[in-house]
Design an enzyme around this catalytic site. Structure first.
Site, PDB file in Angstrom:
ATOM      1  N   SER A 106     -19.442  22.956 115.892  1.00  0.00           N
ATOM      2  CA  SER A 106     -18.329  23.834 116.234  1.00  0.00           C
ATOM      3  C   SER A 106     -18.415  25.170 115.504  1.00  0.00           C
ATOM      4  O   SER A 106     -19.428  25.839 115.596  1.00  0.00           O
ATOM      5  CB  SER A 106     -17.011  23.092 115.948  1.00  0.00           C
ATOM      6  N   ASP A 248     -16.046  30.417 119.772  1.00  0.00           N
ATOM      7  CA  ASP A 248     -16.822  29.809 118.689  1.00  0.00           C
ATOM      8  C   ASP A 248     -18.090  29.211 119.326  1.00  0.00           C
ATOM      9  O   ASP A 248     -18.249  29.259 120.555  1.00  0.00           O
ATOM     10  CB  ASP A 248     -15.960  28.802 117.894  1.00  0.00           C
ATOM     11  N   ASP A 250     -19.306  26.364 120.183  1.00  0.00           N
ATOM     12  CA  ASP A 250     -19.264  25.383 121.271  1.00  0.00           C
ATOM     13  C   ASP A 250     -18.168  25.719 122.283  1.00  0.00           C
ATOM     14  O   ASP A 250     -17.880  24.925 123.184  1.00  0.00           O
ATOM     15  CB  ASP A 250     -19.147  23.944 120.758  1.00  0.00           C
TER      16      ASP A 250
HETATM   17 MG    MG Z   1     -15.391  24.459 118.435  1.00  0.00          MG
END
Ligand code: MG
Length: 458
Positions: A106, A248, A250
């Site tokens: 992430s 971000d 992902d």
């Molecule tokens: Mg994320």
């Protein structure tokens, strides 16, 4: 001492080569495969799991290792390639898989990587289920298949198309396209660039993309916060864009920069998306206890209501399903619309905010000032479990007049603001989130917490 590998509800996260290696990833694949086989015994057809990864340099290696583990456990693997977390979640259901795995850390820096787990409903496992998977990983009693029954690997490249089709279905594509919005997109060289540019093209936007190569070498610190997005703010100004979007790595979180090049704060992402949804219908919204009251204001104005949950995407998604919520998410820029999936999705956020701009004819800064806002402060300090408990007890005495919610630490609601004290699940840390109508009011609550903290920790 090297950092510990973190295994939590949503999966595992560690530093690549230190505590997160290919062999650990393979064992995690075996553990998840074993868990699914036990859980779904009696299911006639062979189990399948779809797997994707973000752009980190270690992504392909870890994905291959996890795939090996799943196959050894006799689970078929559908390789989605380089995709975002929301894309992978959508494909779990689209392909009728028993689960999904996403290799991503992430918003953490690129030396980190991790493996997120999804069940067949596209959601992270609930706590008791997550505990079973964790135990299986530590016990290493894997139910491995005979070589004839090993899982087979296939690939699927339809993810972007499926995702975009679902997102377009919740907005008026023509109305947005008619405005030919000038949009700046910063995907931080994560997984979001490719699919998001395609979505924005479909929405007739004039797109300038920065950091859109999925190299995993992040162009700036990857969390979409103000201090990390100075480049995007500048690019919005010089490019005379009407809005800037930052994802971000992902692409489940979304932050927004207004047309003056000002970072408006992630709390506004959900507020703006909800503003559009509540302009079309009324109902319930769900969010966690640490998210801004702006959502309550927006829902209330439309005759709606907000359901509050413990922090964590799975908790919010679960409440959304239970209460049939029309919108939900978290204050860190995560927007969930169940018509697309029960996962935070930056593409959903982008589409809903552009729809709001198209429909109102207002600029993003005008929309933000209409919503108004609060002063919010987020802080954390070290406290072990026993200290944290003592702090919570003293806080309950100090704020005895407030409305109290103890679903996740203590959230105290006052007429002029609220205070949330919560204990981290993964580290000896207490978080303090305060929101109030202005800074002096917030200060009052922050100081009260500092006094309690000094009493216990000195
Ligand atoms: Mg994320």
């Amino acid at each position: 001492m090297a950092e510990e590998l973190i295994i939590s509800i949503s999966g595992m996260r560690g530093i690549v080569g230190e505590n997160l290696t290919a062999s650990i990833a393979e064992e995690y694949g075996c553990a998840f495969g074993t868990f699914l086989k036990k859980r779904l015994t009696g299911k006639k057809e062979k189990l399948s799991v779809c797997i994707g990864r973000d752009s980190r340099p270690s992504g392909e290696m870890l994905k291959t290792a996890v795939t090996e583990g799943l196959c050894k456990a006799g689970v078929d693997v559908i390789d989605l390639g380089l995709v975002t977390t929301p894309c992978a979640g959508i494909m779990v259901r689209e392909l009728g898989c028993s689960g999904g795995m996403v290799v991503t850390a992430s918003h953490n820096p690129s030396q980190y990587n991790g493996i997120k787990l999804l069940l067949g409903n596209s959601m992270a496992p609930p706590p008791d289920t997550a505990e079973q998977i964790k135990q299986c990983f530590f016990d290493k009693h894997f139910a491995l298949a005979d070589s004839n029954d090993y899982g087979r690997v296939t690939s699927n490249e339809r993810t972007d198309t499926v995702h975009i089709t679902k997102v377009l279905a919740i907005v008026d594509k023509e109305a947005i396209a008619a405005r030919k919005f000038n949009v700046l997109l910063d995907s931080v060289n994560g997984a979001g660039g490719r699919v998001t540019k395609k979505l924005l093209d479909e929405l007739g936007c004039v797109v300038t993309a920065i950091n859109d190569e999925p190299t995993g070498v992040f162009a700036h610190a990857p969390e979409p916060t103000a201090k990390n997005l100075t480049g995007l703010c500048e690019a919005v100004k010089t490019g005379r864009a009407e809005i800037g979007f930052a994802q971000d790595p992902d692409a489940d979180r979304l932050a927004i920069v207004d047309e003056t090049g000002t970072y408006i704060g992630e709390e506004y992402t959900l507020a703006l998306a909800a503003k559009y949804i509540f302009s079309t219908k009324t109902g319930k919204a769900a969010t966690n206890l640490s998210t801004s009251r702006m959502l309550d204001d927006i829902a209330e104005e439309a005759g709606g209501q907000v359901v509050r949950t413990p922090v964590g995407e799975a908790n919010v998604a679960k409440a959304m399903l239970e209460h049939n919520c029309i919108i939900g998410g978290e204050g860190n820029g995560g927007v969930i619309d169940l018509r697309v999936s029960p996962i935070r999705d930056s593409l959903v956020g982008i589409a809903l905010v552009l729809q709001l701009m198209a429909e109102t004819g207002k600029s993003i800064s005008e929309l933000v000032s209409e919503i108004g806002g609060y002063y919010m402060s987020k802080d954390k300090f070290t406290a072990d479990k026993s200290q944290a408990r003592q702090i919570l007890d003293l806080a309950k005495e100090a704020f005895a007049d407030a409305k109290l919610d103890t679903a996740d630490g203590c959230r105290f609601d006052f007429d002029d603001g609220w205070l949330h004290l919560r204990v981290s699940n993964t580290e000896p840390v207490m978080r303090v989130i305060v929101e109030a109508k202005d800074q002096p009011t917030a200060r009052k609550y922050i100081d009260a917490v500092s006094n309690i903290r000094k009493k216990i920790l000195s």
